[in-house]
Design a protein around this motif. Structure first.
Motif, PDB file in Angstrom:
ATOM      1  N   VAL A  89       0.862  -1.178   0.000  1.00 14.99           N
ATOM      2  CA  VAL A  89       0.000   0.000   0.000  1.00 14.99           C
ATOM      3  C   VAL A  89       0.899   1.228   0.000  1.00 14.99           C
ATOM      4  CG1 VAL A  89      -1.783   1.251   1.264  1.00 14.99           C
ATOM      5  CG2 VAL A  89      -1.823  -1.248   1.221  1.00 14.99           C
ATOM      6  N   LYS A  90       0.722   2.087  -0.988  1.00 12.15           N
ATOM      7  CA  LYS A  90       1.591   3.252  -1.150  1.00 12.15           C
ATOM      8  C   LYS A  90       1.105   4.465  -0.355  1.00 12.15           C
ATOM      9  CE  LYS A  90       3.967   1.686  -4.987  1.00 12.15           C
ATOM     10  NZ  LYS A  90       4.773   0.658  -4.436  1.00 12.15           N
ATOM     11  N   ASP A  91      -0.159   4.502  -0.009  1.00 15.79           N
ATOM     12  CA  ASP A  91      -0.760   5.650   0.665  1.00 15.79           C
ATOM     13  C   ASP A  91      -0.216   5.780   2.086  1.00 15.79           C
ATOM     14  OD1 ASP A  91      -2.619   7.285   2.176  1.00 15.79           O
ATOM     15  OD2 ASP A  91      -4.006   7.069   0.502  1.00 15.79           O
ATOM     16  N   GLU A  92       0.556   6.848   2.334  1.00 11.38           N
ATOM     17  CA  GLU A  92       1.195   7.054   3.640  1.00 11.38           C
ATOM     18  C   GLU A  92       0.166   7.279   4.750  1.00 11.38           C
ATOM     19  OE1 GLU A  92       4.406   6.568   4.351  1.00 11.38           O
ATOM     20  OE2 GLU A  92       4.686   6.023   2.255  1.00 11.38           O
ATOM     21  N   LYS A  93      -0.899   7.996   4.425  1.00  4.91           N
ATOM     22  CA  LYS A  93      -1.944   8.236   5.414  1.00  4.91           C
ATOM     23  C   LYS A  93      -2.574   6.907   5.835  1.00  4.91           C
ATOM     24  CE  LYS A  93      -5.397  10.517   3.811  1.00  4.91           C
ATOM     25  NZ  LYS A  93      -6.460  11.418   3.400  1.00  4.91           N
ATOM     26  N   ALA A  94      -2.829   6.028   4.862  1.00  2.00           N
ATOM     27  CA  ALA A  94      -3.408   4.714   5.154  1.00  2.00           C
ATOM     28  C   ALA A  94      -2.457   3.879   6.007  1.00  2.00           C
ATOM     29  CB  ALA A  94      -3.737   3.985   3.860  1.00  2.00           C
ATOM     30  N   LYS A  95      -1.177   3.945   5.682  1.00  2.00           N
ATOM     31  CA  LYS A  95      -0.183   3.182   6.460  1.00  2.00           C
ATOM     32  C   LYS A  95      -0.166   3.651   7.918  1.00  2.00           C
ATOM     33  CE  LYS A  95       3.104   2.309   2.728  1.00  2.00           C
ATOM     34  NZ  LYS A  95       4.457   2.604   2.227  1.00  2.00           N
ATOM     35  N   ALA A  96      -0.203   4.952   8.110  1.00  2.00           N
ATOM     36  CA  ALA A  96      -0.170   5.508   9.473  1.00  2.00           C
ATOM     37  C   ALA A  96      -1.404   5.084  10.266  1.00  2.00           C
ATOM     38  CB  ALA A  96      -0.070   7.029   9.414  1.00  2.00           C
ATOM     39  N   ILE A  97      -2.559   5.122   9.640  1.00  2.00           N
ATOM     40  CA  ILE A  97      -3.795   4.733  10.325  1.00  2.00           C
ATOM     41  C   ILE A  97      -3.783   3.238  10.621  1.00  2.00           C
ATOM     42  CG2 ILE A  97      -6.304   4.541  10.071  1.00  2.00           C
ATOM     43  CD1 ILE A  97      -6.118   7.171   8.396  1.00  2.00           C
ATOM     44  N   TYR A  98      -3.328   2.443   9.656  1.00  2.50           N
ATOM     45  CA  TYR A  98      -3.224   0.986   9.843  1.00  2.50           C
ATOM     46  C   TYR A  98      -2.336   0.669  11.047  1.00  2.50           C
ATOM     47  CZ  TYR A  98      -1.602  -3.787   8.802  1.00  2.50           C
ATOM     48  OH  TYR A  98      -1.261  -5.108   8.876  1.00  2.50           O
ATOM     49  N   ASN A  99      -1.209   1.329  11.134  1.00  2.00           N
ATOM     50  CA  ASN A  99      -0.299   1.102  12.266  1.00  2.00           C
ATOM     51  C   ASN A  99      -0.895   1.597  13.578  1.00  2.00           C
ATOM     52  OD1 ASN A  99       1.738  -0.197  10.818  1.00  2.00           O
ATOM     53  ND2 ASN A  99       2.581   1.759  10.126  1.00  2.00           N
ATOM     54  N   ARG A 100      -1.614   2.711  13.534  1.00  2.00           N
ATOM     55  CA  ARG A 100      -2.265   3.241  14.725  1.00  2.00           C
ATOM     56  C   ARG A 100      -3.316   2.269  15.272  1.00  2.00           C
ATOM     57  NH1 ARG A 100      -5.160   8.733  13.897  1.00  2.00           N
ATOM     58  NH2 ARG A 100      -4.006   8.580  11.982  1.00  2.00           N
ATOM     59  N   PHE A 121     -11.180   2.327  10.394  1.00  2.00           N
ATOM     60  CA  PHE A 121     -10.168   2.738   9.427  1.00  2.00           C
ATOM     61  C   PHE A 121     -10.764   3.732   8.431  1.00  2.00           C
ATOM     62  CE2 PHE A 121      -7.903   2.219   5.395  1.00  2.00           C
ATOM     63  CZ  PHE A 121      -6.582   2.320   5.782  1.00  2.00           C
ATOM     64  N   VAL A 122     -11.942   3.402   7.896  1.00  2.00           N
ATOM     65  CA  VAL A 122     -12.607   4.284   6.925  1.00  2.00           C
ATOM     66  C   VAL A 122     -12.907   5.638   7.569  1.00  2.00           C
ATOM     67  CG1 VAL A 122     -14.720   4.635   5.577  1.00  2.00           C
ATOM     68  CG2 VAL A 122     -13.580   2.412   5.547  1.00  2.00           C
ATOM     69  N   GLN A 123     -13.447   5.614   8.781  1.00  2.00           N
ATOM     70  CA  GLN A 123     -13.776   6.842   9.486  1.00  2.00           C
ATOM     71  C   GLN A 123     -12.533   7.704   9.704  1.00  2.00           C
ATOM     72  OE1 GLN A 123     -15.268   6.170  13.429  1.00  2.00           O
ATOM     73  NE2 GLN A 123     -15.342   8.347  13.916  1.00  2.00           N
ATOM     74  N   LEU A 124     -11.454   7.096  10.193  1.00  2.00           N
ATOM     75  CA  LEU A 124     -10.215   7.837  10.453  1.00  2.00           C
ATOM     76  C   LEU A 124      -9.612   8.385   9.167  1.00  2.00           C
ATOM     77  CD1 LEU A 124      -8.575   5.552  13.161  1.00  2.00           C
ATOM     78  CD2 LEU A 124      -9.525   7.849  13.494  1.00  2.00           C
ATOM     79  N   TYR A 125      -9.659   7.604   8.104  1.00  2.00           N
ATOM     80  CA  TYR A 125      -9.101   8.028   6.822  1.00  2.00           C
ATOM     81  C   TYR A 125      -9.829   9.275   6.313  1.00  2.00           C
ATOM     82  CZ  TYR A 125      -6.896   7.626   2.253  1.00  2.00           C
ATOM     83  OH  TYR A 125      -6.154   7.869   1.121  1.00  2.00           O
ATOM     84  N   LEU A 126     -11.154   9.249   6.373  1.00  2.00           N
ATOM     85  CA  LEU A 126     -11.932  10.396   5.909  1.00  2.00           C
ATOM     86  C   LEU A 126     -11.703  11.618   6.804  1.00  2.00           C
ATOM     87  CD1 LEU A 126     -15.247   8.575   4.961  1.00  2.00           C
ATOM     88  CD2 LEU A 126     -13.518   9.490   3.394  1.00  2.00           C
ATOM     89  N   GLU A 127     -11.589  11.399   8.108  1.00  2.00           N
ATOM     90  CA  GLU A 127     -11.325  12.509   9.031  1.00  2.00           C
ATOM     91  C   GLU A 127      -9.964  13.131   8.759  1.00  2.00           C
ATOM     92  OE1 GLU A 127     -11.762  11.014  13.008  1.00  2.00           O
ATOM     93  OE2 GLU A 127     -13.936  10.807  12.805  1.00  2.00           O
ATOM     94  N   GLU A 128      -8.956  12.310   8.507  1.00  2.00           N
ATOM     95  CA  GLU A 128      -7.617  12.827   8.214  1.00  2.00           C
ATOM     96  C   GLU A 128      -7.643  13.700   6.964  1.00  2.00           C
ATOM     97  OE1 GLU A 128      -4.477  12.543   9.669  1.00  2.00           O
ATOM     98  OE2 GLU A 128      -5.527  11.753  11.406  1.00  2.00           O
TER      99      GLU A 128
END
Length: 149
Positions: A89-100, A121-128
């Motif tokens: 997964v190349k999306d850095e925001k997604a990686k950070a949320i996944y790790n969180r 994950f979906v909720q956090l991604y949209l909020e970010e």
């Protein structure tokens, strides 16, 4: 989308509606803040979809394009599931949320628990995404929008 692609996209809008008023610099700035996170192809698709609607005879506003551009929950869910398929997964925001949310530890959870984390994950991604858009605004505009400082 980078600045060069954005300028080309805005030229397409202007050339598609040559008899209508030009988009001014303030509007252009708001378009940039709203559209920079999307790919040029997605923006072009949104423009095409706008042209096919009843409002398509008029130059689009941000809301006309963004309703076709919203990062769909399905796309975000696919990205979440890619982590479990061990895809890159190349999306850095997604990686950070996944790790969180727990990273590889999530792979040990039940299907029910994983589904709950997928929703989170979906909720956090949209909020970010919303936070990043607001953070990109100039301080002067933020002050006008929220009325403090």
């Amino acid at each position: 989308m980078n600045q060069r692609e954005f300028n080309s996209f805005m030229d397409v809008i202007e050339n598609t509606y040559p008899k209508q008023a030009k988009i001014n610099n303030v509007q252009r700035g708001m378009f940039w803040l709203s559209l920079q996170k999307y790919d040029l192809d997605d923006c072009m698709s949104a423009l095409l979809l706008h042209c096919e609607t009843d409002d398509g005879e008029w130059k689009p506003q941000i809301c006309h394009l963004s309703k076709f551009l919203k990062t769909s929950e399905d796309t975000i869910r696919v990205m979440f599931n890619d982590f479990f398929k061990r895809k890159d997964v190349k999306d850095e925001k997604a990686k950070a949320i996944y790790n969180r949310l727990g990273g590889l530890e999530m792979h040990k959870l039940s299907e029910y628990q994983t589904k709950k984390l997928e929703d989170k994950f979906v909720q956090l991604y949209l909020e970010e995404g919303s936070k990043e858009t607001f953070a990109a605004l100039p301080d002067k505009l933020k002050t006008k929008l929220i009325g403090n400082k």
